[in-house]
Design a protein around this motif. Sequence first.
Motif, mmCIF file in Angstrom:
data_model
loop_
_atom_site.group_PDB
_atom_site.id
_atom_site.type_symbol
_atom_site.label_atom_id
_atom_site.label_comp_id
_atom_site.label_asym_id
_atom_site.label_seq_id
_atom_site.Cartn_x
_atom_site.Cartn_y
_atom_site.Cartn_z
ATOM 1 N N ASN A 1 -92.105 36.886 8.104
ATOM 2 C CA ASN A 1 -91.183 35.282 7.877
ATOM 3 C C ASN A 1 -92.533 33.982 7.554
ATOM 4 O OD1 ASN A 1 -88.770 36.759 7.176
ATOM 5 N ND2 ASN A 1 -87.880 36.616 9.551
ATOM 6 N N HIS A 2 -92.931 33.607 8.904
ATOM 7 C CA HIS A 2 -93.777 32.412 8.920
ATOM 8 C C HIS A 2 -94.809 32.837 7.057
ATOM 9 C CE1 HIS A 2 -96.802 29.195 10.349
ATOM 10 N NE2 HIS A 2 -97.564 30.079 9.675
ATOM 11 N N CYS A 3 -94.877 34.090 6.900
ATOM 12 C CA CYS A 3 -96.143 34.538 5.818
ATOM 13 C C CYS A 3 -94.950 33.668 4.306
ATOM 14 C CB CYS A 3 -96.521 35.253 5.573
ATOM 15 S SG CYS A 3 -97.722 35.537 7.001
ATOM 16 N N ILE A 4 -93.622 34.048 4.719
ATOM 17 C CA ILE A 4 -92.820 33.688 3.172
ATOM 18 C C ILE A 4 -92.659 32.267 3.043
ATOM 19 C CG2 ILE A 4 -90.321 33.902 2.468
ATOM 20 C CD1 ILE A 4 -91.615 36.978 2.265
ATOM 21 N N SER A 5 -92.358 32.035 4.822
ATOM 22 C CA SER A 5 -92.463 30.361 4.766
ATOM 23 C C SER A 5 -93.012 29.370 3.908
ATOM 24 C CB SER A 5 -91.964 30.142 6.227
ATOM 25 O OG SER A 5 -91.899 28.380 5.655
ATOM 26 N N LEU A 6 -94.748 30.272 4.479
ATOM 27 C CA LEU A 6 -95.612 29.620 4.007
ATOM 28 C C LEU A 6 -96.122 29.887 1.973
ATOM 29 C CD1 LEU A 6 -98.665 30.374 6.905
ATOM 30 C CD2 LEU A 6 -97.884 27.873 6.161
ATOM 31 N N HIS A 7 -95.752 31.206 2.306
ATOM 32 C CA HIS A 7 -95.173 30.923 0.564
ATOM 33 C C HIS A 7 -94.318 30.218 -0.796
ATOM 34 C CE1 HIS A 7 -98.022 34.473 -1.064
ATOM 35 N NE2 HIS A 7 -97.866 35.123 0.035
ATOM 36 N N LYS A 8 -93.256 30.257 0.063
ATOM 37 C CA LYS A 8 -92.811 29.740 -1.051
ATOM 38 C C LYS A 8 -92.705 27.995 -0.835
ATOM 39 C CE LYS A 8 -88.558 32.285 -0.116
ATOM 40 N NZ LYS A 8 -88.283 32.779 -0.988
ATOM 41 N N ARG A 9 -93.731 27.505 0.100
ATOM 42 C CA ARG A 9 -94.290 25.640 0.470
ATOM 43 C C ARG A 9 -94.746 25.312 -0.487
ATOM 44 N NH1 ARG A 9 -95.567 24.754 6.281
ATOM 45 N NH2 ARG A 9 -93.798 25.016 7.010
ATOM 46 N N TYR A 10 -96.039 26.716 -0.538
ATOM 47 C CA TYR A 10 -97.449 26.493 -1.390
ATOM 48 C C TYR A 10 -96.874 26.751 -2.822
ATOM 49 C CZ TYR A 10 -101.663 27.400 -3.060
ATOM 50 O OH TYR A 10 -103.501 27.418 -3.902
ATOM 51 N N TYR A 11 -95.162 27.302 -3.206
ATOM 52 C CA TYR A 11 -94.707 27.343 -4.611
ATOM 53 C C TYR A 11 -94.151 26.428 -4.978
ATOM 54 C CZ TYR A 11 -92.294 29.674 -8.658
ATOM 55 O OH TYR A 11 -91.374 29.813 -9.787
ATOM 56 N N ARG A 12 -93.416 25.602 -3.868
ATOM 57 C CA ARG A 12 -92.845 24.317 -4.743
ATOM 58 C C ARG A 12 -93.650 23.385 -5.036
ATOM 59 N NH1 ARG A 12 -89.321 25.666 0.218
ATOM 60 N NH2 ARG A 12 -91.095 23.766 1.132
ATOM 61 N N PHE B 1 -97.234 23.281 -6.042
ATOM 62 C CA PHE B 1 -98.998 24.021 -7.187
ATOM 63 C C PHE B 1 -97.700 24.939 -8.126
ATOM 64 C CE2 PHE B 1 -100.356 23.525 -2.734
ATOM 65 C CZ PHE B 1 -101.096 22.351 -3.244
ATOM 66 N N LYS B 2 -96.546 25.785 -7.727
ATOM 67 C CA LYS B 2 -95.688 26.604 -8.632
ATOM 68 C C LYS B 2 -96.734 27.947 -9.053
ATOM 69 C CE LYS B 2 -92.519 24.015 -9.676
ATOM 70 N NZ LYS B 2 -91.170 24.703 -8.262
ATOM 71 N N LYS B 3 -97.497 28.502 -8.194
ATOM 72 C CA LYS B 3 -98.119 29.640 -7.897
ATOM 73 C C LYS B 3 -98.404 30.342 -6.924
ATOM 74 C CE LYS B 3 -102.425 27.514 -7.568
ATOM 75 N NZ LYS B 3 -103.739 27.319 -8.347
ATOM 76 N N SER B 4 -98.426 31.391 -6.505
ATOM 77 C CA SER B 4 -98.662 32.226 -5.409
ATOM 78 C C SER B 4 -99.839 31.953 -4.641
ATOM 79 C CB SER B 4 -99.005 33.735 -5.850
ATOM 80 O OG SER B 4 -99.117 34.270 -4.880
ATOM 81 N N LEU B 5 -99.888 31.730 -3.351
ATOM 82 C CA LEU B 5 -100.449 31.425 -2.169
ATOM 83 C C LEU B 5 -101.940 32.295 -2.096
ATOM 84 C CD1 LEU B 5 -101.795 29.999 0.288
ATOM 85 C CD2 LEU B 5 -100.517 31.128 1.223
ATOM 86 N N ASN B 6 -102.662 31.909 -2.533
ATOM 87 C CA ASN B 6 -104.338 33.304 -1.625
ATOM 88 C C ASN B 6 -104.244 34.370 -0.563
ATOM 89 O OD1 ASN B 6 -106.675 33.859 -1.214
ATOM 90 N ND2 ASN B 6 -106.825 34.317 -3.388
ATOM 91 N N ILE B 7 -104.248 35.714 -0.658
ATOM 92 C CA ILE B 7 -104.343 36.246 0.640
ATOM 93 C C ILE B 7 -105.412 35.945 1.421
ATOM 94 C CG2 ILE B 7 -105.164 38.495 -0.560
ATOM 95 C CD1 ILE B 7 -103.676 40.015 1.108
ATOM 96 N N TYR B 8 -105.956 35.582 0.808
ATOM 97 C CA TYR B 8 -107.260 35.347 1.973
ATOM 98 C C TYR B 8 -107.188 33.728 2.151
ATOM 99 C CZ TYR B 8 -109.389 39.202 -0.296
ATOM 100 O OH TYR B 8 -109.845 40.138 -1.626
ATOM 101 N N LYS B 9 -106.881 33.487 1.833
ATOM 102 C CA LYS B 9 -106.000 32.320 2.068
ATOM 103 C C LYS B 9 -105.445 31.957 3.673
ATOM 104 C CE LYS B 9 -107.662 28.872 -1.371
ATOM 105 N NZ LYS B 9 -106.933 27.624 -1.872
ATOM 106 N N LEU B 10 -104.246 32.499 3.553
ATOM 107 C CA LEU B 10 -103.296 32.758 4.362
ATOM 108 C C LEU B 10 -104.210 33.599 5.199
ATOM 109 C CD1 LEU B 10 -100.062 33.275 5.169
ATOM 110 C CD2 LEU B 10 -99.819 35.334 3.684
ATOM 111 N N GLN B 11 -104.624 34.805 5.145
ATOM 112 C CA GLN B 11 -105.295 35.934 6.267
ATOM 113 C C GLN B 11 -106.452 34.728 7.002
ATOM 114 O OE1 GLN B 11 -107.005 38.599 4.889
ATOM 115 N NE2 GLN B 11 -105.343 39.977 4.387
ATOM 116 N N LYS B 12 -106.741 33.314 6.793
ATOM 117 C CA LYS B 12 -107.202 32.662 7.171
ATOM 118 C C LYS B 12 -107.165 31.997 8.135
ATOM 119 C CE LYS B 12 -111.674 29.594 6.446
ATOM 120 N NZ LYS B 12 -112.643 29.141 5.027
#
Length: 238
Positions: free
Chosen positions: A37-48, A50-61
């Motif tokens: 759920n934390h990752c989903i929250s970050l993805h939604k915020r990033y999409y709002r 920049f209108k694109k998907s959050l890079n998986i490597y940035k998320l893992q870092k």
Amino acid sequence: MIKRQMIVVKTYCFKLYKAKRNRKLHKVINIAGIIYNHCISLHKRYYRLFKKSLNIYKLQKHLTKLKKIGKFSYFKEVGSQAIQDITQRIDRAYKLFFRNLKHKIRTAPPSFKKIRKYKSFTLKQAGWKLLKSNIIEINKQKYKYFKSRDIEGIVKTITIKRDTLGDIYLYFVCETNENKVLARTGKSVGYDFGLKQFLTASDNKDIKAPLFFKQNANDIKKLIEFYLEKRRLLIIVD
């Protein structure tokens, strides 16, 4: 006659013995749900933003840094490989979402999940070890499982999964090399897929539908009845 070596993927499923120590696995699954759920929250915020998907490597870092903070140190209980699997599943889901958008297919992005309904976490090479007989070690804790058959091949992943009744199962995904002998007869056959007849062959050797659901209908019915009865008793007790 031709000999061909094939890589075959097999999945083995075993049920854990019921024990108090299983609470630790339930706790890890719950934490995995929180991380999801934390990752989903970050993805939604990033999409709002920049209108694109959050890079998986940035998320893992980001998650690696987060585990070093006291407030989120309990994320370590899940294990780095299990966290990577969560981010990879979310990444695949978002790629599918954006691909559907591009092709104007009505779709919805990955959404939050209720922690109590979150089902599993997956490990690869680290965090588990098969011991003698029917014992497995997960996160330095030993568990017994109902070993109905031997595990063949190289274990690629192990998934610890719970069902709606609270039982926990182990899923081993293994790879084996098998030599398959293929015979050349010089003949060819065509198949036609259908709803009533699974495969209709041009040589009249038709293949009937396996009807897995129908074969297990009675077991499914008993499981549903058991679950409903358990819910009814819980309501009465409450």
